[in-house]
Design an enzyme around this catalytic site. Structure first.
Site, mmCIF file in Angstrom:
data_model
loop_
_atom_site.group_PDB
_atom_site.id
_atom_site.type_symbol
_atom_site.label_atom_id
_atom_site.label_comp_id
_atom_site.label_asym_id
_atom_site.label_seq_id
_atom_site.Cartn_x
_atom_site.Cartn_y
_atom_site.Cartn_z
ATOM 1 N N GLY A 511 -10.032 7.001 6.425
ATOM 2 C CA GLY A 511 -11.474 5.732 6.349
ATOM 3 C C GLY A 511 -11.544 5.225 6.630
ATOM 4 O O GLY A 511 -10.680 3.861 5.802
ATOM 5 N N ARG A 512 -12.240 3.843 7.419
ATOM 6 C CA ARG A 512 -12.033 1.978 7.163
ATOM 7 C C ARG A 512 -13.275 1.585 7.437
ATOM 8 O O ARG A 512 -14.057 2.142 7.936
ATOM 9 C CB ARG A 512 -10.937 2.271 8.495
ATOM 10 C CG ARG A 512 -10.389 1.155 8.261
ATOM 11 C CD ARG A 512 -9.412 0.092 9.414
ATOM 12 N NE ARG A 512 -8.502 0.978 8.760
ATOM 13 C CZ ARG A 512 -6.920 -0.284 8.979
ATOM 14 N NH1 ARG A 512 -7.536 -0.990 8.862
ATOM 15 N NH2 ARG A 512 -5.803 0.262 9.121
ATOM 16 N N GLY A 513 -13.295 0.548 6.103
ATOM 17 C CA GLY A 513 -14.485 -0.228 6.286
ATOM 18 C C GLY A 513 -14.724 -1.684 5.777
ATOM 19 O O GLY A 513 -13.292 -2.546 6.176
ATOM 20 N N GLY A 516 -12.695 -1.344 2.539
ATOM 21 C CA GLY A 516 -11.569 -1.543 2.545
ATOM 22 C C GLY A 516 -10.752 -0.707 3.309
ATOM 23 O O GLY A 516 -12.161 0.426 3.552
ATOM 24 N N VAL A 518 -9.484 3.332 3.008
ATOM 25 C CA VAL A 518 -10.002 4.877 2.079
ATOM 26 C C VAL A 518 -9.048 6.437 2.819
ATOM 27 O O VAL A 518 -8.237 6.246 3.882
ATOM 28 C CB VAL A 518 -11.786 5.385 2.681
ATOM 29 C CG1 VAL A 518 -11.661 6.610 1.037
ATOM 30 C CG2 VAL A 518 -12.331 4.448 2.162
ATOM 31 N N LYS A 532 -9.856 4.434 -2.532
ATOM 32 C CA LYS A 532 -10.720 3.181 -1.784
ATOM 33 C C LYS A 532 -8.773 2.278 -2.453
ATOM 34 O O LYS A 532 -9.055 1.904 -3.547
ATOM 35 C CB LYS A 532 -11.742 2.909 -1.471
ATOM 36 C CG LYS A 532 -12.416 1.898 -0.778
ATOM 37 C CD LYS A 532 -14.015 1.715 -0.220
ATOM 38 C CE LYS A 532 -13.912 0.785 0.429
ATOM 39 N NZ LYS A 532 -15.790 1.254 1.397
ATOM 40 N N ASP A 624 -25.641 -1.773 3.068
ATOM 41 C CA ASP A 624 -24.888 -1.250 3.892
ATOM 42 C C ASP A 624 -25.165 0.086 4.913
ATOM 43 O O ASP A 624 -24.010 1.460 4.355
ATOM 44 C CB ASP A 624 -22.904 -1.392 3.862
ATOM 45 C CG ASP A 624 -22.934 -1.445 4.950
ATOM 46 O OD1 ASP A 624 -23.337 -1.063 6.448
ATOM 47 O OD2 ASP A 624 -21.347 -1.343 5.585
#
Ligand SMILES: *[C@@H]1O[C@H](CO)[C@@H](O)[C@H](O)[C@H]1NC(C)=O
Ligand SMILES: *[C@@H]1O[C@H](CO)[C@@H](O)[C@H](O)[C@H]1NC(C)=O
Ligand SMILES: *[C@@H]1O[C@H](CO)[C@@H](O)[C@H](O)[C@H]1NC(C)=O
Ligand SMILES: *[C@@H]1O[C@H](CO)[C@@H](O)[C@H](O)[C@H]1NC(C)=O
Ligand SMILES: *[C@@H]1O[C@H](CO)[C@@H](O)[C@H](O)[C@H]1NC(C)=O
Ligand SMILES: *[C@@H]1O[C@H](CO)[C@@H](O)[C@H](O)[C@H]1NC(C)=O
Ligand SMILES: *[C@@H]1O[C@H](CO)[C@@H](O)[C@H](O)[C@H]1NC(C)=O
Ligand SMILES: *[C@@H]1O[C@H](CO)[C@@H](O)[C@H](O)[C@H]1NC(C)=O
Ligand SMILES: *[C@@H]1O[C@H](CO)[C@@H](O)[C@H](O)[C@H]1NC(C)=O
Length: 800
Positions: A511-513, A516, A518, A532, A624
Site C-alpha cells: 500500500g501507499r498513502g 508513506g 506500507v 509502514k 483521512d
C-alpha cells in the site's frame, strides 16, 4: 506625584461608570467586608481585588482577572477566612489587616503611616498601599503567589509557589526563585520528605543550560510583549510575541511554569511557552507517592494508580495512591505483578541499593524478605551478560515510558493478584492516563494492554499456573485471543535491521498513502505484519515516542493494532497487524461484499471512530477516512487504519493552518477543510458519511474518476446532492429507493436498514458541522436499526 493623583482617583471614582459594588480605592479607617460583594477594580477594568471563594464558606483576599476570574495573587492562601464577619481593614495607623470572623488576624502588612494612606489596584494588577506623598508602603507585586504579571519584577527573596491542585489554592510543592548561585530555577519541596532542583535539568552543567552565575543582581521580568529576561541569562519569548491583551507567567500546580496569553476570540488562556516538555520524566512528585504519570498530548500529564492501588484522596493527586489491601509481612502471602514500560525514578533514592549480578529469584527473594520493599526493578543485559536488581522502598515519580530500563515487579497480596487477574471482578480502570471511569467489556483488554501481566510469585510454576488460568478465563469470556497475544508480546521498539529483514529489504509493497509506503513483513516470531515507512520524519525522538506509545495503547476491535515502532536515525517506522482481506476499497471494486457484510462494516467503522473520538481519547481525529484506510480482517470485520498519523506527522504544519494540504483526500474532505475553518471531529463524521454513501450506491471516486476532470470534489458534491434529491422522491414513492442502490447488490438487501442508513449518511454529510451527529450517535442510530428490523430480503424476482 502626590495628592493630585488622589484627587484624580477620587473624582474618577464618582465619574466612572462602575457598578455599585466596585471601588477604586479604600482609604485609612475603612474596610472591605466579605458579606458585601465589594471589590477594588483597576481603572482599566482588567483586575479586581476582593474576597474570592475557595471552598465551602472559605474565602481568600485575592486579585483576579475580571474577564476570566483567574486568580493572580492571594493574601491568605493557606488560611481562608469565614464567609461571615471577615474583613480587610485599612487601619488609621496605615496597617492593612485581614481578620477572620473570630476577630483573629489572618494576614497583616505591618505597615505604619502617620499620614493619609490609600489602597488601590493599579492597571498592571498591582495592589498598592500608598501614603499621601505617593510613597509605596506595601505592594502585592513584592509578594507574588504563583503568578508573575508583565512588569512585575522577580528579585532576590521573592518566589513563586505553586498551588496544591487545580481547585485547591493553598501552598503546593513547587517553587520558582533565584538560588544562592544566582540561578533562577524550579525547586520541588515535598514538605520535608524530599527536595530537589528540577529545572534547569540538574544533570546538566551550568554551561550546558546557558545560564550564568556571576551576575548577582538577581532580577527577572516579563514584558507585556512576551519577552522574559533574567540576570542569569535565561531569556525566552512567547510563541505569540507582540501585543496581546493579557499575559501571565504562572507556576502551575503540576510543577510546570507556563506563560499564558489571553485569547480574546476563544475567551480563554492559551499556553505560549512552558519550561518543561516532558512533565512525567522531569517533574518530581507529579502524581504523588505510588502514582503513575502519563503524558497526554494537548493536556500535559495525567495520573493513574498502579493495579492494586487506589487514589488516596479522591480530589487531589498530590496525595498519590495507596494499597487497596494492606500488605502482610508474611513472605508466603505476597506475590508480584509485572508492569512493563513503567519506571519509578528518584533523585535521591527510592531504592535500598543496586544489586548487580543477582538472579531474578535472588532479587525477588530480597524484596520478599523485606517488609519495606514495595517493588523491585529487574533488568538483564544480554549483551554484557549482567543483571541489575533494584528493590524499592518507595514508589516515587512513577511514569509510563517505552524505554524503561527493565520491568517493574510490584509487590501485592497474593489474593489481590488473583482477583486482579480475574476479569469477573469489577474493575474501575482508567483510560490511558485519565481520570474517567472505564466500564464495559473492554475492561480486561485495557488492563492487559497496560500491564502485560505476569506473576513471578514464589515460583515460576505459579507464574504458569496463573498464566493458564488467565488464558482460560479469557477464552471462556470469548475475549479475542489477539489481545491476549499482544499483552504477552507487548508493544515494542523494533530495530531498523530487524524490520529490514522482516520485509526482505522492503520488497513487498502492499500500500501507499500520503503518510508513506506500507510493506508486508514477517516478524521474527512469525507474525505477519504491515510495516509502514513514514515519509516525513521531522519530529524529534521524544515527541515521536510519546505519541507513538499513546497510539500503541489504543485498543479497539475496529481499530488496527499497532505492535511497535522503530525510530532510528532518520527512519520512522510503524508496525501494524496485517489484514488478510485488504482494504475496503479493493473489496468494493471486486464486488465481494453482500449487504450483510456491508452493514456490518458500516457499523464497525462507526464504532471504531466513536472510540477514537470519545472513549478516552478525544484528541484523536482521523482526518483521512476513506475506503483505502479501512481494512478487513478474515471475518470481514472492518478495522480503521492510519489513525493518529495526523498527530505524528503534521504537528508543525497544523499550526500553520495548511493542514489540509497534507492530510485528507479529495472527495472525502468536509467543507471546513476546504474553507480552512476550525477542524473538529466532525470532519471524520463527514468523511464517514461519504464512505457510507459510496457503499450504498456503489458510486465513488475510484470508479467515476474518468468521468470528471476536476478531481473528486465536484463529483462528490454531486453524489450527495444526487442522493439527497432522490431521497426526497423516495419519501413519496418508496420503490424509487432502488435507483440509488448499488446495482451490484442485485436487489438483495434489507430495505429498512438501507433507508435508515441513507438517512444517517445524509445527516453525516451536512454542510454545517453542527448539524452532523457525533460518531457515537451514529453508532446508536445504526444499532437501534439493527435491532428493530427483521431480516427482510428484498428480491427483485419475487417482488411481484
Ligand atoms: C487544600 O489542601 C490542604 C492541604 O492538603 C488542605 O488542608 C485543605 O483542606 C485543602 N483545601 C480545600 C479547599 O480542599
Ligand atoms: C486618615 O489618617 C489621617 C492621619 O491620621 C487622618 O487625618 C484622616 O482623617 C484619616 N482618614 C480617615 C478617612 O479616617
Ligand atoms: C520545605 O517545606 C517545609 C514545609 O512545607 C519547610 O519547613 C522547609 O523549610 C522547606 N524546605 C526548603 C528547602 O525550602
Ligand atoms: C528580550 O529582552 C532581552 C533583554 O532585554 C533583549 O536582549 C532581547 O533582544 C529581547 N528579545 C526580543 C525578541 O525583543
Ligand atoms: C546583570 O543583570 C542585569 C539585569 O539583567 C543587567 O542589567 C546587568 O548589566 C548584568 N550585569 C552583568 C555584569 O552582566
Ligand atoms: C546568553 O545566552 C545567549 C543565548 O541565549 C548566548 O548567546 C550568550 O552567549 C549568553 N551569554 C553569556 C554571558 O553566557
Ligand atoms: C504463611 O505462613 C504462616 C506461618 O509461617 C502460616 O501461619 C500461614 O497460614 C501461611 N499462609 C499461607 C497463605 O500459606
Ligand atoms: C557480573 O558478571 C559479569 C559476567 O560474569 C562480570 O563480567 C561482571 O564483572 C560482574 N559484575 C559485577 C559488578 O560483579
Ligand atoms: C467501581 O466504581 C463503582 C462506582 O463508582 C463503585 O461502586 C465500586 O465499588 C468500584 N469498584 C472497585 C473495585 O473499586
Amino acid at each position: 506625584m502626590g495628592s493630585p493623583i488622589f484627587f484624580l482617583l477620587l473624582s474618577l471614582a464618582f465619574s466612572f461608570p462602575l457598578s455599585s459594588s466596585a471601588l477604586i480605592a479604600i482609604s485609612n479607617g475603612t474596610s472591605i467586608s466579605v458579606e458585601k460583594p465589594d471589590s477594588l477594580i483597576s481603572l482599566n477594568g482588567d483586575f479586581s481585588a476582593g474576597f474570592y471563594s475557595v471552598g465551602d464558606n472559605a474565602y481568600c483576599f485575592a486579585i483576579w482577572f475580571c474577564n476570566s476570574r483567574t486568580v493572580v495573587w492571594m493574601a491568605n492562601r493557606d488560611r481562608p477566612v469565614n464567609g461571615k464577619h471577615s474583613k480587610l481593614s485599612l487601619l488609621k495607623n496605615g496597617n492593612l489587616i485581614l481578620t477572620d470572623a473570630n476577630k483573629l488576624n489572618v494576614w497583616i502588612t505591618n505597615t505604619v503611616s502617620l499620614s493619609f494612606v490609600q489602597l488601590s489596584l493599579y492597571n498592571t494588577g498591582n495592589l498598592v498601599l500608598c501614603n499621601v506623598d505617593g510613597v509605596i508602603l506595601w505592594q502585592s507585586f513584592d509578594f507574588p503567589t504563583d503568578t508573575l504579571l508583565p512588569q512585575q519584577l522577580l528579585t532576590r527573596n521573592i518566589k513563586l509557589v505553586s498551588s496544591r491542585s487545580q481547585s485547591n489554592y493553598s501552598t503546593g510543592f513547587y517553587e520558582f526563585f533565584f538560588n544562592n548561585k544566582n540561578i533562577l530555577r524550579l525547586f520541588y519541596n515535598d514538605s520535608g520528605i524530599s527536595s530537589t532542583d528540577y529545572w534547569p535539568n540538574p544533570w546538566l552543567t551550568l554551561w550546558d543550560t546557558g545560564r550564568i552565575s556571576y551576575n548577582n543582581s538577581k532580577t527577572a521580568v516579563l514584558n507585556s510583549l512576551g519577552n522574559f529576561s533574567s540576570s542569569d541569562n535565561l531569556t525566552f519569548v512567547s510563541a505569540d510575541y507582540g501585543a496581546v491583551l493579557h499575559r501571565r507567567l504562572t507556576l502551575d500546580y503540576d510543577g510546570n511554569i507556563r506563560l499564558y496569553s489571553w485569547e480574546e476570540e476563544r475567551q480563554s488562556w492559551v499556553v505560549s511557552w512552558q519550561a518543561i516538555q516532558k512533565p512525567c520524566e522531569m517533574i518530581p512528585g507529579a502524581c504523588g507517592a505510588n502514582g503513575l504519570c502519563s503524558y497526554v498530548i494537548g493536556s500535559g500529564r495525567k495520573c493513574s494508580c498502579p493495579p492494586g492501588y487506589k487514589m488516596k484522596n479522591r480530589i487531589d493527586w498530590a496525595d498519590g495512591c495507596e494499597l487497596e489491601v494492606d500488605l502482610s509481612c508474611e513472605q508466603n502471602e505476597s506475590g508480584f505483578l509485572q508492569l512493563s514500560q513503567v519506571d519509578f525514578y528518584s533523585y535521591y533514592g527510592n531504592d535500598f541499593g543496586l544489586f548487580n549480578n543477582y538472579s531474578f529469584d535472588q532479587c525477588r527473594d530480597l524484596c520478599l524478605a523485606s517488609c519495606d520493599c514495595k517493588a523491585f526493578e529487574y533488568s538483564f543485559n544480554e549483551y554484557y551478560g549482567y543483571s541489575k536488581c533494584s528493590p524499592k522502598t518507595r514508589l516515587l515519580n512513577g511514569y509510563h515510558t517505552p524505554n524503561s530500563n527493565g520491568d517493574l515487579f510490584l509487590k501485592l497480596p497474593k489474593s489481590k493478584i488473583l482477583s486482579l487477574l480475574n476479569p469477573l471482578e469489577e474493575f474501575n480502570l482508567t483510560c490511558p492516563g485519565d481520570g474517567t471511569i472505564q466500564s464495559g467489556r473492554n475492561r480486561t483488554k485495557k488492563f492487559m494492554l497496560w500491564f502485560a501481566c505476569g506473576v513471578g510469585g514464589l515460583e515460576i510454576i505459579s507464574f504458569f499456573l496463573v498464566w493458564c488460568l488467565f488464558i482460560k478465563i479469557e477464552k471462556s469470556l470469548g475475549v479475542d485471543k489477539q489481545a491476549y497475544d499482544r499483552a504477552a508480546i507487548g508493544f515494542r521498539n523494533f530495530t531498523y535491521t530487524e524490520l529490514k529483514k522482516a520485509t526482505k529489504n522492503f520488497s513487498e509493497e502492499i500500500g501507499r498513502g500520503a503518510g508513506g509506503i506500507v510493506y508486508k513483513g514477517v516478524l521474527s516470531d512469525k507474525r505477519v505484519a504491515a510495516i509502514k515507512l513514514l515519509k516525513e520524519a521531522s519530529q524529534g525522538d521524544g515527541e515521536f515516542l510519546a505519541e507513538v506509545t499513546i497510539i500503541g495503547r489504543i485498543n479497539h476491535m475496529n481499530l488496527i493494532e499497532m505492535w511497535g515502532y522503530c525510530a532510528e536515525g532518520k527512519y520512522r517506522l510503524l508496525v501494524y497487524e496485517y489484514m488478510e482481506h485488504g482494504s475496503l476499497a479493493d473489496n468494493l471494486s471486486a464486488n465481494v461484499l453482500d449487504w450483510e457484510k456491508r452493514f456490518k462494516i458500516v457499523v464497525g467503522i462507526a464504532k471504531g471512530l466513536a472510540y477514537l473520538h470519545e472513549d478516552c481519547l478525544d484528541w484523536i481525529l482521523h482526518c483521512d477516512i476513506k475506503p483505502q484506510n479501512i481494512l478487513l480482517d478474515s471475518t470481514y470485520q472492518p478495522k480503521v487504519a492510519d489513525f493518529g498519523l495526523s498527530k505524528l506527522q503534521n504537528r508543525g504544519v497544523l499550526k500553520n493552518s495548511s493542514f489540509s494540504n497534507i492530510r485528507g483526500t479529495r472527495g472525502y474532505m468536509a467543507p471546513e477543510w476546504i474553507f480552512n475553518l476550525p477542524i473538529t471531529s466532525k470532519v471524520d463524521v463527514y468523511s464517514y458519511g461519504i464512505v457510507v454513501l459510496e457503499m450504498v450506491t456503489g458510486k465513488g471516486p475510484s470508479r467515476s474518476v474518468h468521468a470528471i476532470d476536476d478531481g473528486g470534489e465536484a463529483e462528490h458534491k454531486r453524489l450527495v446532492t444526487w442522493v439527497r434529491e432522490k431521497m426526497k422522491k423516495v419519501a413519496i414513492d418508496t420503490s424509487l429507493l432502488e435507483e440509488i442502490i448499488d446495482p451490484m447488490l442485485v436487489g438483495k438487501y434489507d430495505i429498512f436498514e438501507m433507508e435508515a442508513l441513507v438517512h444517517v449518511a445524509l445527516q453525516c454529510v451536512e454542510e454545517d458541522k453542527d448539524e452532523r451527529p457525533t460518531m457515537s450517535q451514529v453508532v446508536e442510530m445504526l444499532l437501534r436499526q439493527e435491532k428493530v428490523s427483521d431480516v427482510v430480503i428484498f428480491d427483485e424476482c419475487s417482488d411481484e
